[in-house]
Design a protein around this motif. Sequence first.
Motif, PDB file in Angstrom:
ATOM      1  N   LEU A 165      20.244  58.525  34.687  1.00  0.00           N
ATOM      2  CA  LEU A 165      21.777  58.483  34.420  1.00  0.00           C
ATOM      3  C   LEU A 165      22.415  59.637  35.311  1.00  0.00           C
ATOM      4  O   LEU A 165      23.710  59.302  35.402  1.00  0.00           O
ATOM      5  CB  LEU A 165      21.963  58.566  32.984  1.00  0.00           C
ATOM      6  N   GLY A 166      21.751  60.708  35.671  1.00  0.00           N
ATOM      7  CA  GLY A 166      22.396  61.679  36.503  1.00  0.00           C
ATOM      8  C   GLY A 166      23.107  62.626  35.783  1.00  0.00           C
ATOM      9  O   GLY A 166      23.994  63.522  36.003  1.00  0.00           O
TER      10      GLY A 166
ATOM     11  N   VAL B 169      27.979  53.903  33.865  1.00  0.00           N
ATOM     12  CA  VAL B 169      29.481  54.079  34.335  1.00  0.00           C
ATOM     13  C   VAL B 169      30.074  55.536  33.836  1.00  0.00           C
ATOM     14  O   VAL B 169      30.779  56.176  34.531  1.00  0.00           O
ATOM     15  CB  VAL B 169      30.405  52.806  33.925  1.00  0.00           C
ATOM     16  N   LEU B 170      29.743  55.840  32.715  1.00  0.00           N
ATOM     17  CA  LEU B 170      30.219  56.847  31.842  1.00  0.00           C
ATOM     18  C   LEU B 170      29.730  58.180  32.864  1.00  0.00           C
ATOM     19  O   LEU B 170      30.854  59.048  33.102  1.00  0.00           O
ATOM     20  CB  LEU B 170      29.884  57.083  30.467  1.00  0.00           C
TER      21      LEU B 170
ATOM     22  N   LEU C   3      30.470  66.732  29.529  1.00  0.00           N
ATOM     23  CA  LEU C   3      29.614  65.666  28.654  1.00  0.00           C
ATOM     24  C   LEU C   3      28.735  66.047  28.077  1.00  0.00           C
ATOM     25  O   LEU C   3      27.745  66.782  28.876  1.00  0.00           O
ATOM     26  CB  LEU C   3      29.362  64.223  29.256  1.00  0.00           C
ATOM     27  N   LEU C   4      28.560  66.474  26.851  1.00  0.00           N
ATOM     28  CA  LEU C   4      27.394  66.777  26.007  1.00  0.00           C
ATOM     29  C   LEU C   4      26.972  65.737  25.117  1.00  0.00           C
ATOM     30  O   LEU C   4      27.747  65.318  24.252  1.00  0.00           O
ATOM     31  CB  LEU C   4      27.620  68.257  25.246  1.00  0.00           C
ATOM     32  N   ALA C   5      25.699  65.127  25.465  1.00  0.00           N
ATOM     33  CA  ALA C   5      25.439  64.014  24.899  1.00  0.00           C
ATOM     34  C   ALA C   5      23.980  63.928  23.952  1.00  0.00           C
ATOM     35  O   ALA C   5      23.030  64.566  24.917  1.00  0.00           O
ATOM     36  CB  ALA C   5      25.353  62.645  25.730  1.00  0.00           C
TER      37      ALA C   5
ATOM     38  N   LYS D 102      31.456  62.466  36.639  1.00  0.00           N
ATOM     39  CA  LYS D 102      30.672  63.169  37.535  1.00  0.00           C
ATOM     40  C   LYS D 102      31.691  63.331  38.824  1.00  0.00           C
ATOM     41  O   LYS D 102      31.848  64.091  39.705  1.00  0.00           O
ATOM     42  CB  LYS D 102      29.092  63.034  37.928  1.00  0.00           C
ATOM     43  N   ALA D 103      32.088  62.017  39.109  1.00  0.00           N
ATOM     44  CA  ALA D 103      32.865  61.865  40.316  1.00  0.00           C
ATOM     45  C   ALA D 103      34.220  62.660  40.093  1.00  0.00           C
ATOM     46  O   ALA D 103      34.730  62.781  41.191  1.00  0.00           O
ATOM     47  CB  ALA D 103      33.042  60.125  40.358  1.00  0.00           C
ATOM     48  N   HIS D 104      34.448  62.804  39.041  1.00  0.00           N
ATOM     49  CA  HIS D 104      35.889  63.566  38.893  1.00  0.00           C
ATOM     50  C   HIS D 104      35.442  64.950  38.424  1.00  0.00           C
ATOM     51  O   HIS D 104      36.389  65.914  37.868  1.00  0.00           O
ATOM     52  CB  HIS D 104      36.683  62.989  37.587  1.00  0.00           C
ATOM     53  N   GLY D 105      34.299  65.431  38.823  1.00  0.00           N
ATOM     54  CA  GLY D 105      34.010  67.045  38.797  1.00  0.00           C
ATOM     55  C   GLY D 105      33.420  67.391  37.465  1.00  0.00           C
ATOM     56  O   GLY D 105      33.122  68.634  37.163  1.00  0.00           O
TER      57      GLY D 105
END
Length: 290
Positions: free
Chosen positions: A183-184, A153-154, A77-79, A159-162
């Motif tokens: 946000l992590g 949540v995003l 993810l690049l935000a 991140k939980a899926h790698g």
Amino acid sequence: MFTVTFISKKGGLEPALVTSVQSAWGGGDAVWLALDEAAEFEVARIPDNRWEVWSDLQDLGVDLVVQPSEGRRKKMLLADMDSTMIQQECIDELADEAGVGERVAAITAAAMNGELDFDGALRERVELLKGLPESVIGDVLDKRITLMPGGPVLLATMKAHGAYAALVSGGFTAFTAAIAETLGFDENRANTLIADGGELTGEVGLPILGKQAKVDALEEITARLGISETDVLAVGDGANDLGMLTRAGTGVALHAKPLVAAECDVRIYHGDLTALLFIQGYAWDVFSNC
């Protein structure tokens, strides 16, 4: 194959609407990702009237995305930050504290619409902050900055899926560092406000991080991670985001300026940031941090 995804605010997606478009486009069985909020089905080709249907659905408060099915779940993810991961423009909030809010907000709007050179517009706005106590940054973070709905949540789910997450902003490191930690995000990049003696000098550190710097971040981070640019989901709203949005595998124009939306095939106006999970095929029951 292509996946057609419908996204609305919770409770706003009617099953009859999904069935109607599914029938007209010869789609496969519908899969509900979230009850009355998000659904998808596959089609063999992109429908010729995709944008006409998209336009009609805007009046109903429904986002429509059509994209290749293969590879839609991304590894990175690049935000953008301002008006993307948070609901404000940080420089506008600082300017309001300095008593030049309306002037700076007008420059910000013009820059995000692509009407002004980003670097020059940033310098002009930062100059108006000269003399503002550096401590105001903390006050603005605490009292004025709010997260965009769906952001936690995003991040947690991807991140939980790698997935790897990078926050790349034309704003300032004093804000991106805090938002990234909250946000992590795995890393953050932004501009630096220069201060001296506890006051902002009206200068910004060089080089200025603008449109090209976001593209550079996309290239550098994917190379470092050993992944392709097609593995990236990028999200933003302003003209300085266009470079990364058009280069990434999936570029999402989120509540974006018309100039930006016109260049992107994925446009989210009604859903929150969880829409970025739905378009990757994540169902509500696997969301993290709900």
